[in-house]
Write an enzyme that holds these catalytic residues in place. Structure first.
Site, PDB file in Angstrom:
ATOM      1  N   ASP A  73      97.618  23.045 -44.993  1.00 28.78           N
ATOM      2  CA  ASP A  73      96.217  23.306 -44.619  1.00 28.78           C
ATOM      3  C   ASP A  73      96.087  23.421 -43.100  1.00 28.78           C
ATOM      4  O   ASP A  73      95.375  24.287 -42.587  1.00 28.78           O
ATOM      5  CB  ASP A  73      95.266  22.247 -45.218  1.00 28.78           C
TER       6      ASP A  73
ATOM      7  N   ASP B 147     101.968  32.727 -50.981  1.00 27.34           N
ATOM      8  CA  ASP B 147     101.042  33.740 -51.481  1.00 27.34           C
ATOM      9  C   ASP B 147      99.757  33.707 -50.653  1.00 27.34           C
ATOM     10  O   ASP B 147      99.263  34.736 -50.180  1.00 27.34           O
ATOM     11  CB  ASP B 147     100.746  33.475 -52.969  1.00 27.34           C
TER      12      ASP B 147
ATOM     13  N   ASP C 177      98.572  36.290 -47.205  1.00 28.31           N
ATOM     14  CA  ASP C 177      97.331  37.077 -47.147  1.00 28.31           C
ATOM     15  C   ASP C 177      96.545  36.738 -45.886  1.00 28.31           C
ATOM     16  O   ASP C 177      95.904  37.608 -45.284  1.00 28.31           O
ATOM     17  CB  ASP C 177      96.455  36.823 -48.382  1.00 28.31           C
TER      18      ASP C 177
ATOM     19  N   TYR D  25     103.847  29.325 -60.210  1.00 32.90           N
ATOM     20  CA  TYR D  25     103.707  30.648 -60.813  1.00 32.90           C
ATOM     21  C   TYR D  25     104.684  30.861 -61.962  1.00 32.90           C
ATOM     22  O   TYR D  25     104.468  31.714 -62.817  1.00 32.90           O
ATOM     23  CB  TYR D  25     103.878  31.758 -59.758  1.00 32.90           C
TER      24      TYR D  25
HETATM   25  C1  IPM Z   1     101.601  38.987 -54.139  1.00 31.87           C
HETATM   26  C2  IPM Z   1     100.593  39.141 -55.244  1.00 31.87           C
HETATM   27  C3  IPM Z   1     101.192  38.602 -56.532  1.00 31.87           C
HETATM   28  C4  IPM Z   1     101.542  37.148 -56.317  1.00 31.87           C
HETATM   29  C5  IPM Z   1     100.309  38.761 -57.762  1.00 31.87           C
HETATM   30  C6  IPM Z   1      99.872  40.187 -57.952  1.00 31.87           C
HETATM   31  C7  IPM Z   1     100.968  38.225 -59.008  1.00 31.87           C
HETATM   32  O1  IPM Z   1      99.409  38.520 -54.919  1.00 31.87           O
HETATM   33  O2  IPM Z   1     102.678  39.608 -54.218  1.00 31.87           O
HETATM   34  O3  IPM Z   1     101.340  38.258 -53.188  1.00 31.87           O
HETATM   35  O4  IPM Z   1     100.681  36.282 -56.482  1.00 31.87           O
HETATM   36  O5  IPM Z   1     102.674  36.863 -55.977  1.00 31.87           O
HETATM   37 MN    MN Z   2      99.416  37.622 -52.978  1.00 32.31          MN
END
Ligand code: IPM
Ligand code: MN
Length: 365
Positions: free
Chosen positions: A229, A253, A257, A147
């Site tokens: 994975d 990241d 999620d 990133y």
């Molecule tokens: C998070 C978000 C961010 C990331 C984005 C919005 C840049 O998805 O905080 O997880 O990828 O870190």
């Molecule tokens: Mn994210």
């Protein structure tokens, strides 16, 4: 003498302002309860900031953040159509969020995947899997890797468009996040899951070497290695095996999620982004423009971010616990907001601001 903390308040986009209002109610109660003073300094940040000022992270906001003791940030981001109206470099993610992380070098991202037993019905997993609740901490490296690496876009001599993105870490960057993770593991159940992809990536080979070096200082912490994975599968099949997980930026990241999915919603995941000098706190989810302004967004992740700030930036541990408990009790009484998918009986759907009111009432009781 009364302790006073200055907090930079970045409301952000979409549901940001409405969930931030609920966080402020909680901060006000904490002031009364604990005797500390909070000085709240609002500043524009994100997509709305771009439309109002021409910059997603205006200089005035940088100054407010520089001078604050901690930063409380709402979600940022716009709908696809709105986002398309902004030059790529000024879109809220690239123009505001990543620069914020870079500016304060907030390398340690804490994402609690936490669902107490009585709220296990929020999880989409089968009851026998989540019975007893879910409670682990994902620790994500937040300012390195793909990133933040150099990027290049061009055209090959053959006329093909290409991109090149670089994944870079040096050992100091890896060591500091691992030290954070080992410290947390030591305070919890003394088991650390190290998530990597060393069967393919050289970055993971170096990462794992540093894991061994740091582990030598933590003989009391058991390290378990898991390929990223496989970790995704394990999280779905048996999330209760985890207590603390650590990983590089992009793995974190994606898997965090997934963690939100285990809870039933990213709306149940606050986060802390800790830097050497300054830290900021934010929900892990986006700005949900589709439900903004309707008063149906749950403020849990924003209020949870306040709880994390109280503990991690201000050392107000008892107050932090009280905030978590209050939210737990509100859910425990069967209250929820329309955005949270919680199959089950006896759910009493209330609005964003009613949820905030219930939390403050529970805190004052
Ligand atoms: C998070 C978000 C961010 C990331 C984005 C919005 C840049 O998805 O905080 O997880 O990828 O870190
Ligand atoms: Mn994210």
């Amino acid at each position: 003498m009364t302790k006073k903390y200055t907090i930079a308040m970045l409301e952000g986009d979409g549901i940001g302002p409405e969930i931030m209002r609920e966080a402020v109610k909680v901060l006000n109660v904490i002031q009364t309860r604990s005797g500390v003073k909070f000085d709240l300094k609002y500043a524009p940040f994100g997509g709305k900031a771009y439309f109002d000022t021409g910059l997603a992270f205006p200089d005035e906001t940088k100054k407010v953040c520089d001078e604050a003791d901690a930063i409380l940030k709402g979600p940022i981001g716009l709908s696809h159509t709105e986002s398309e109206k902004i030059p790529v470099e000024q879109r809220p993610e690239r123009g505001a969020l990543l620069p914020l992380r870079r500016r304060y070098n907030t390398y340690a991202n804490f994402r609690p995947v936490y669902l107490p037993a009585e709220l296990a019905h929020f999880s989409p997993l089968k009851p026998h899997v989540v019975e007893g609740g879910i409670d682990f901490m994902m620790i994500r490296e937040l300012v390195g890797g793909l990133y933040f690496g150099a990027k290049e876009r061009g055209v090959t001599p053959e006329g093909l468009r290409y991109v090149k993105e670089t994944l870079e870490y040096d050992e100091a960057q890896i060591r500091r996040i691992l030290v954070v993770a080992f410290d947390v593991a030591r305070k919890r159940k003394k088991v650390l899951h190290n998530v990597h992809k060393s069967n393919v990536l050289m970055s993971s080979v170096l990462w794992n070497e540093i894991v061994e070096e740091v582990a030598a200082d933590y003989p009391d912490v058991a390290v378990k290695h898991m390929i990223v994975d496989a970790a995704a599968t394990a999280l779905c099949l048996n999330p209760r095996q985890f207590d603390v997980m650590v990983m590089e930026n992009m793995f974190g990241d994606i898997l965090s999620d997934l963690g939100g999915g285990l809870l039933g919603s990213l709306g149940l995941m606050p986060s802390a982004c800790i830097g050497a000098g300054k830290s900021y706190y934010e929900p892990s989810h986006g700005s949900a423009p589709d439900i903004a302004g309707k008063g149906i967004a749950n403020p849990y992740s924003m209020i949870g971010s306040v709880a994390m700030m109280l503990e991690m930036s201000f050392g107000l541990e008892a107050e932090s616990r009280a905030v978590w408990d209050a939210m737990r009790r509100v859910f425990g009484h069967g209250f929820t907001t329309a955005d949270l998918r919680a199959p089950g009986d006896n759910q009493r759907v209330i609005s964003t601001s009613e949820f905030g009111d219930h939390v403050t009432a529970a805190l004052t009781a």
